[in-house]
Design a protein around this motif. Structure first.
Motif, short mmCIF file in Angstrom:
data_model
loop_
_atom_site.label_atom_id
_atom_site.label_comp_id
_atom_site.label_asym_id
_atom_site.label_seq_id
_atom_site.Cartn_x
_atom_site.Cartn_y
_atom_site.Cartn_z
N ARG A 80 0.84 -1.21 0.00
CA ARG A 80 0.00 0.00 0.00
C ARG A 80 0.87 1.25 0.00
NH1 ARG A 80 -2.92 -2.76 4.23
NH2 ARG A 80 -1.78 -1.42 5.65
N THR A 81 1.92 1.24 0.85
CA THR A 81 2.81 2.40 0.94
C THR A 81 3.49 2.63 -0.41
OG1 THR A 81 3.24 1.77 3.22
CG2 THR A 81 4.71 3.40 2.28
N LEU A 82 3.94 1.55 -1.04
CA LEU A 82 4.65 1.68 -2.32
C LEU A 82 3.74 2.22 -3.41
CD1 LEU A 82 6.91 -1.52 -2.41
CD2 LEU A 82 7.61 0.85 -2.02
N ALA A 83 2.49 1.77 -3.41
CA ALA A 83 1.52 2.26 -4.41
C ALA A 83 1.31 3.77 -4.22
CB ALA A 83 0.20 1.52 -4.27
N PHE A 84 1.21 4.19 -2.96
CA PHE A 84 1.03 5.62 -2.69
C PHE A 84 2.30 6.41 -3.03
CE2 PHE A 84 0.58 9.20 0.49
CZ PHE A 84 -0.41 9.85 -0.23
N ALA A 85 3.46 5.79 -2.73
CA ALA A 85 4.75 6.44 -3.03
C ALA A 85 4.92 6.62 -4.54
CB ALA A 85 5.89 5.62 -2.45
N LEU A 86 4.46 5.61 -5.30
CA LEU A 86 4.58 5.68 -6.76
C LEU A 86 3.75 6.84 -7.31
CD1 LEU A 86 5.67 4.30 -9.36
CD2 LEU A 86 3.56 2.97 -9.41
N ARG A 87 2.57 7.00 -6.77
CA ARG A 87 1.71 8.12 -7.19
C ARG A 87 2.39 9.45 -6.87
NH1 ARG A 87 -0.87 12.29 -3.83
NH2 ARG A 87 -1.96 13.50 -5.39
#
Lengths: 244, 244
Positions: free
Chosen positions: B2-9
């Protein structure tokens, strides 16, 4: 099966009671519309049920989980399409979809697969590379609902989904919402009475933080002793004064 | 995940905002150029490049704080955040999701600053590289200050606090432009209680090969960075419910 059961759900802000001892039951797979004038407590109710804000007192079970004690479990099973178009403006349509899939714990491959599915079923293929901020209001709303569905929620909250849209965009969105009926539980808030009548299985009318009546459009008209739904709504919502 | 998906955005948002990126990286370079030009025209050693570079690198990081503060404040005011608040993302996912893409940007800014200093005459050796590494915790410190400000204040207020107050604090109380002993008294004591001077001194100690002097200063920076990150997570948690 019951999807939502509220028990004296109450929210107060300083001296103002936004929602007062709400007792409401919504079945699984049902499309339930919440109607009410501005300040009736619709959005506050949705915010409590989607665990955005905590109730002052009372509780609600959403898909078997308490919103007070198990908000994380509730959040994993629901999704929300907020009142304003909630898209990441600098991301493309596809990136928006993959982003939401990712924050619900899907890996990259699954996120891509789910985005493909949403793009196909919402007719977004022609604009998938366009940045969300360049889309028209109707397409942004359509994307916003696709983003809410990509997590495969068991319950979807649609807060004023057609607000500000032209009549054609509104009808197109109605088709999208009708296509979801029966598959998941949908809680819809709207100011448009005809929208509630056309789309919902049952309608709840709120006024001054209280649920005044709930039932099918026909039941509500019968209860109010009126021939058309607008008059029935005015009679039920206006009982005891406008509160303005 | 979840953190990585948000970081990618967030990475995409940062990369697509080229003006901020160019300004953040370009500003320390411009300062270095200006002060080196001044040094070339005065008979005394005011701005010696190996003494000046770690200070300018730390000063440049205050713009990363401004950038991170604006990113989170802008998001908080958008309806996209409402959608994200109803997702299973926790406040820790939010803060780390913002920090992950900002850290490489801050590191890049430090590296650019040092690379330009080399063009202006800074000698490259292991101590130069060590100085860059020693300044990395300062990057985390400034990012966390920005995230804390962005969690508390709106976009306009962040511009004032991070853009004016923090840049001045890090300029005057870091000992970059003048020796703090020249002022002494309460001014020096306050500077020693804040992390900016310690960040610069740790970088200078590494640059000069005085390795034993690095950690006593670096602990201040690491301590402040950890404390600021924890406070930012706590404040963001509180704001998640009040912003809804």
């Amino acid at each position: 099966m019951i999807a939502i059961q509220t028990k004296n759900l109450t929210k107060t802000y300083k001296n103002k009671t936004a929602v007062n001892a709400l007792n409401l039951s919504i079945n699984q797979g049902e499309l339930f519309a919440l109607l009410g004038v501005n300040g009736a407590g619709k959005t506050t109710t949705i915010k409590m049920l989607s665990c955005l804000i905590k109730p002052t007192s009372g509780d609600a079970e959403v898909l078997g989980h308490s919103i007070n004690k198990e908000p994380f479990a509730v959040k994993q099973q629901i999704n929300v399409s907020p009142q304003e178009t909630a898209v990441a403006p600098n991301l493309s349509v596809r990136e928006n979809l993959e982003f939401i899939a990712g924050i619900y714990g899907n890996d990259r491959k699954t996120s891509i697969e789910k985005a493909n599915k949403m793009i196909a079923s919402f007719g977004l293929s022609g604009i998938e590379k366009d940045k969300a901020k360049t889309l028209s209001g109707g397409w942004q709303r359509r994307l916003s609902i696709a983003m809410a569905l990509i997590s495969e929620p068991k319950m979807l909250f649609l807060d004023e989904p057609t607000l500000g849209l032209d009549v054609i965009a509104r009808r197109e969105l109605w088709q999208v919402i009708e296509g979801l009926k029966g598959k998941i539980t949908i809680i819809l808030t709207t100011h448009y009475l005809e929208e509630a009548v056309a789309l919902s299985d049952r309608i709840g009318i709120m006024a001054r933080g209280e649920l005044k009546a709930a039932g099918t459009a026909d039941e509500l008209m019968k209860q109010a002793g009126m021939d058309n739904f607008e008059d029935a709504f005015i009679k039920i919502a206006g009982e005891g004064g406008s509160g303005v | 995940m979840r953190t990585l998906a948000f970081a990618l955005r967030n990475t995409k948002e940062i990369i697509r905002d080229r003006l901020n990126l160019i300004f953040g990286i370009g500003f320390p370079v411009a300062i270095l150029l200006l002060l080196t030009a001044i040094q070339a025209n005065v008979p005394v050693e005011l701005f010696v490049i190996d003494h000046l570079t770690p200070g300018v690198a730390v000063f440049g990081l205050s713009f990363v704080a401004l950038f991170s503060g604006l990113l989170i404040a802008k998001d908080r005011s958008s309806s996209l955040m409402l959608r994200l608040f109803t997702s299973p993302l926790t406040s820790r996912d939010f803060i780390f999701g913002y920090t992950l893409p900002l850290f490489p940007m801050a590191a890049l800014q430090i590296i650019f600053c040092f690379a330009f200093a080399v063009i202006l005459g800074l000698k490259v050796n292991l101590n130069t590289l060590l100085s860059i590494v020693v300044l990395l915790p300062a990057a985390l410190l400034f990012i966390s200050i920005g995230l804390l400000c962005g969690s508390i204040f709106d976009e306009k207020q962040v511009g004032g606090i991070c853009g004016a107050l923090l840049t001045n604090l890090s300029a005057w109380l870091s000992g970059t432009w003048f020796d703090l002993d020249l002022v002494g008294g309460a001014f020096k004591k306050v500077a020693e209680l804040l992390p900016f001077k310690h960040a610069v001194d740790a970088g200078r100690a590494a640059m000069s090969g005085a390795y034993q002097n690095i950690m006593p200063h670096l602990w201040w920076v690491i301590g402040y960075a950890v404390a600021m990150t924890i406070i930012a997570i706590l404040v963001f948690t509180k704001k998640m419910s009040s912003d809804a």
